[in-house]
Design an enzyme around this catalytic site. Structure first.
Site, PDB file in Angstrom:
ATOM      1  N   LYS A  22       0.841  -1.208   0.000  1.00 39.25           N
ATOM      2  CA  LYS A  22       0.000   0.000   0.000  1.00 39.25           C
ATOM      3  C   LYS A  22       0.872   1.252   0.000  1.00 39.25           C
ATOM      4  O   LYS A  22       2.053   1.208   0.379  1.00 39.25           O
ATOM      5  CB  LYS A  22      -0.946   0.040   1.203  1.00 39.25           C
ATOM      6  CG  LYS A  22      -0.278   0.054   2.596  1.00 39.25           C
ATOM      7  CD  LYS A  22       0.111   1.425   3.144  1.00 39.25           C
ATOM      8  CE  LYS A  22       0.777   1.335   4.516  1.00 39.25           C
ATOM      9  NZ  LYS A  22       1.687   2.440   4.838  1.00 39.25           N
ATOM     10  N   GLY A  32       7.477   1.396   4.737  1.00 40.05           N
ATOM     11  CA  GLY A  32       6.271   2.232   4.756  1.00 40.05           C
ATOM     12  C   GLY A  32       5.248   1.789   3.737  1.00 40.05           C
ATOM     13  O   GLY A  32       4.318   2.518   3.396  1.00 40.05           O
ATOM     14  N   LEU A  33       5.403   0.538   3.238  1.00 43.62           N
ATOM     15  CA  LEU A  33       4.503   0.033   2.197  1.00 43.62           C
ATOM     16  C   LEU A  33       3.576  -1.061   2.725  1.00 43.62           C
ATOM     17  O   LEU A  33       2.857  -1.704   1.950  1.00 43.62           O
ATOM     18  CB  LEU A  33       5.326  -0.488   1.008  1.00 43.62           C
ATOM     19  CG  LEU A  33       6.256   0.543   0.353  1.00 43.62           C
ATOM     20  CD1 LEU A  33       7.170  -0.124  -0.681  1.00 43.62           C
ATOM     21  CD2 LEU A  33       5.448   1.657  -0.330  1.00 43.62           C
ATOM     22  N   GLY A  91       4.077  -4.054   3.890  1.00 42.47           N
ATOM     23  CA  GLY A  91       4.316  -5.443   3.456  1.00 42.47           C
ATOM     24  C   GLY A  91       3.957  -6.478   4.521  1.00 42.47           C
ATOM     25  O   GLY A  91       3.219  -7.426   4.241  1.00 42.47           O
ATOM     26  N   GLY A  92       4.448  -6.289   5.731  1.00 41.29           N
ATOM     27  CA  GLY A  92       4.190  -7.258   6.804  1.00 41.29           C
ATOM     28  C   GLY A  92       2.708  -7.325   7.144  1.00 41.29           C
ATOM     29  O   GLY A  92       2.153  -8.407   7.363  1.00 41.29           O
ATOM     30  N   SER A  93       2.057  -6.171   7.168  1.00 41.67           N
ATOM     31  CA  SER A  93       0.617  -6.125   7.473  1.00 41.67           C
ATOM     32  C   SER A  93      -0.184  -6.838   6.388  1.00 41.67           C
ATOM     33  O   SER A  93      -1.135  -7.575   6.669  1.00 41.67           O
ATOM     34  CB  SER A  93       0.135  -4.671   7.565  1.00 41.67           C
ATOM     35  OG  SER A  93       0.879  -3.970   8.522  1.00 41.67           O
ATOM     36  N   SER A  94       0.213  -6.618   5.148  1.00 42.81           N
ATOM     37  CA  SER A  94      -0.461  -7.268   4.027  1.00 42.81           C
ATOM     38  C   SER A  94      -0.282  -8.784   4.108  1.00 42.81           C
ATOM     39  O   SER A  94      -1.234  -9.554   3.938  1.00 42.81           O
ATOM     40  CB  SER A  94       0.127  -6.730   2.716  1.00 42.81           C
ATOM     41  OG  SER A  94      -0.302  -7.489   1.626  1.00 42.81           O
ATOM     42  N   ASP A 104      -2.300  -1.508  10.631  1.00 39.95           N
ATOM     43  CA  ASP A 104      -2.581  -1.464   9.182  1.00 39.95           C
ATOM     44  C   ASP A 104      -3.164  -2.773   8.649  1.00 39.95           C
ATOM     45  O   ASP A 104      -3.547  -2.846   7.480  1.00 39.95           O
ATOM     46  CB  ASP A 104      -1.289  -1.181   8.396  1.00 39.95           C
ATOM     47  CG  ASP A 104      -0.787   0.239   8.609  1.00 39.95           C
ATOM     48  OD1 ASP A 104      -1.478   1.030   9.271  1.00 39.95           O
ATOM     49  OD2 ASP A 104       0.311   0.543   8.102  1.00 39.95           O
TER      50      ASP A 104
HETATM   51  O1  C5P Z   1       0.232  -1.161  15.118  1.00 41.58           O
HETATM   52  P1  C5P Z   1       1.642  -1.385  14.744  1.00 41.58           P
HETATM   53  O2  C5P Z   1       2.224  -2.604  15.420  1.00 41.58           O
HETATM   54  O3  C5P Z   1       1.903  -1.405  13.287  1.00 41.58           O
HETATM   55  O4  C5P Z   1       2.448  -0.131  15.309  1.00 41.58           O
HETATM   56  C1  C5P Z   1       3.837  -0.105  15.511  1.00 41.58           C
HETATM   57  C2  C5P Z   1       4.165   1.004  16.476  1.00 41.58           C
HETATM   58  O5  C5P Z   1       3.910   2.274  15.876  1.00 41.58           O
HETATM   59  C3  C5P Z   1       3.311   0.992  17.741  1.00 41.58           C
HETATM   60  O6  C5P Z   1       3.904   0.206  18.751  1.00 41.58           O
HETATM   61  C4  C5P Z   1       3.254   2.442  18.124  1.00 41.58           C
HETATM   62  O7  C5P Z   1       4.421   2.804  18.836  1.00 41.58           O
HETATM   63  C5  C5P Z   1       3.305   3.169  16.799  1.00 41.58           C
HETATM   64  N1  C5P Z   1       1.972   3.552  16.313  1.00 41.58           N
HETATM   65  C6  C5P Z   1       1.342   4.642  16.885  1.00 41.58           C
HETATM   66  N2  C5P Z   1       0.111   5.021  16.416  1.00 41.58           N
HETATM   67  C7  C5P Z   1      -0.477   4.358  15.409  1.00 41.58           C
HETATM   68  C8  C5P Z   1       0.145   3.244  14.812  1.00 41.58           C
HETATM   69  C9  C5P Z   1       1.380   2.876  15.302  1.00 41.58           C
HETATM   70  O8  C5P Z   1       1.868   5.283  17.783  1.00 41.58           O
HETATM   71  N3  C5P Z   1      -1.649   4.779  14.952  1.00 41.58           N
END
Ligand code: C5P
Length: 324
Positions: free
Chosen positions: A38, A124-125, A127-130, A162
């Site tokens: 994405k 920032g794309l 990949g892991g979430s997808s 994501d």
């Molecule tokens: O949700 P995810 O594991 O992808 O997020 C990684 C880190 O990015 C979180 O631990 C948090 O520190 C930060 N984050 C945040 N606010 C968001 C998404 C992510 O602070 N909306």
């Protein structure tokens, strides 16, 4: 198993659309699926919440760049990956997704999962979430779990902010910490270039660096409502393009800013950081201009370049139709 491959116009950086198909044997079924990347057409960080996460108002967009996930039945959950740098144990979101799904539905079988990694990670794309969302969809099918996609949403959001978006794909608003997904009208761009410099941004650190203001629930609700109203009305004629991470990421990693400036100098209509970076995407009006830009960037050997197009929600569902 049949895999349908479309070679699109762009001749130098050919992209491939693969449609995965389950093949069923007596007791087996295997599938190879694209796991799409994405970009964020818009990313506004509204503020820091009491739980430490940040409230966002973002517009997600799937693009044709994709990893490939091959999944077949097995007794245990096993993962392999072509890229030796990536973990293949519980640190990988693919394995986490499989374990979480198995637990929730009390499944007693496993799966062998192979990941062919093409999406830069980190980048920032998404990949892991997808990969995690595609794993949920594929295993739901393989393990014959009778649950609608919406039921996977809570599992997806536990895996990462994501991840839920990739259960739907296309163009969608992301709110809350990104997990509240609302499909909006498709944004179409055929001539997109994604450029990823050799810079690893850690998302958590990128959020910290923003020093975003603390939010009360009231603030958050009001700002989100305004943002949502503006974005639903926008038709993305580039005026709505925005990324709040740009200032701090460019200050910390000047190389990322150099990517953006180069793309703008090479006649991109717009260029923008994706997520917390380090990838930058650029939208071109014509294939010729994109090709000229690619050629001009030939000497930037440490930048990975991908000629891609947006993938609409319909195309996303079609590509993954065997698991929807
Ligand atoms: O949700 P995810 O594991 O992808 O997020 C990684 C880190 O990015 C979180 O631990 C948090 O520190 C930060 N984050 C945040 N606010 C968001 C998404 C992510 O602070 N909306």
């Amino acid at each position: 198993m049949s895999v349908k491959i479309h070679f699109c116009k762009c001749n130098k950086f050919v992209y491939i659309r693969v449609r995965g198909t389950y093949s069923r044997g007596m007791h087996s079924a295997s599938v190879t699926l694209p796991s799409f990347a994405k970009i964020n057409l818009h990313l506004q960080v509204i503020g820091r919440r009491p739980d430490g996460f940040h409230d966002l108002c973002t517009v997600f967009q799937t693009i044709s760049l994709h990893d490939n996930l091959s999944i077949e039945p097995g007794n245990e959950i096993r993962m392999t990956c072509g890229d030796q740098r990536l973990p293949v144990d519980e640190k990988n979101l693919v394995v986490q997704a499989a374990l979480a799904l198995r637990k929730k539905y009390d499944i007693h079988c496993g799966a062998s999962i192979h990941l062919e990694k093409l999406i830069p990670a980190p980048g920032g794309l998404g990949g892991g979430s997808s990969n995690a969302a595609t794993t949920l969809l594929a295993l739901r099918k393989l393990w014959r779990i009778d649950a609608p996609v919406e039921e996977l949403h809570p599992l997806a959001e536990q895996l990462g902010s994501d991840v839920p978006f990739f259960l739907y794909g296309g163009t969608a608003l992301g709110m809350g910490r990104g997990e509240i997904v609302e499909p909006i009208e498709d944004f179409e761009a055929e001539y997109v270039l994604v450029v990823t410099p050799d810079v690893a941004v850690v998302t958590r650190d990128a959020f910290k660096r923003l020093k975003a203001r603390s939010l009360t629930k009231q603030d958050s609700k009001r700002i989100l409502q305004n943002c949502r109203f503006e974005l639903e009305a926008a038709d993305f004629q580039y005026t709505a393009f925005k990324n709040d991470f740009e200032t701090t990421i460019f200050a910390a990693y000047p190389e990322v800013e150099r990517v953006k400036n180069n793309l703008l100098d090479l006649a991109a209509d717009e260029a923008m950081l994706s997520g917390s970076g380090a990838s930058v995407f650029a939208v071109f009006e014509k294939e010729e201009t994109r090709q000229a830009a690619l050629k001009a960037l030939d000497n930037e050997v440490n930048w990975r370049k991908f000629a891609v197009a947006t993938i609409s929600r319909g195309e996303y569902r079609e590509a993954l139709k065997d698991v929807f």
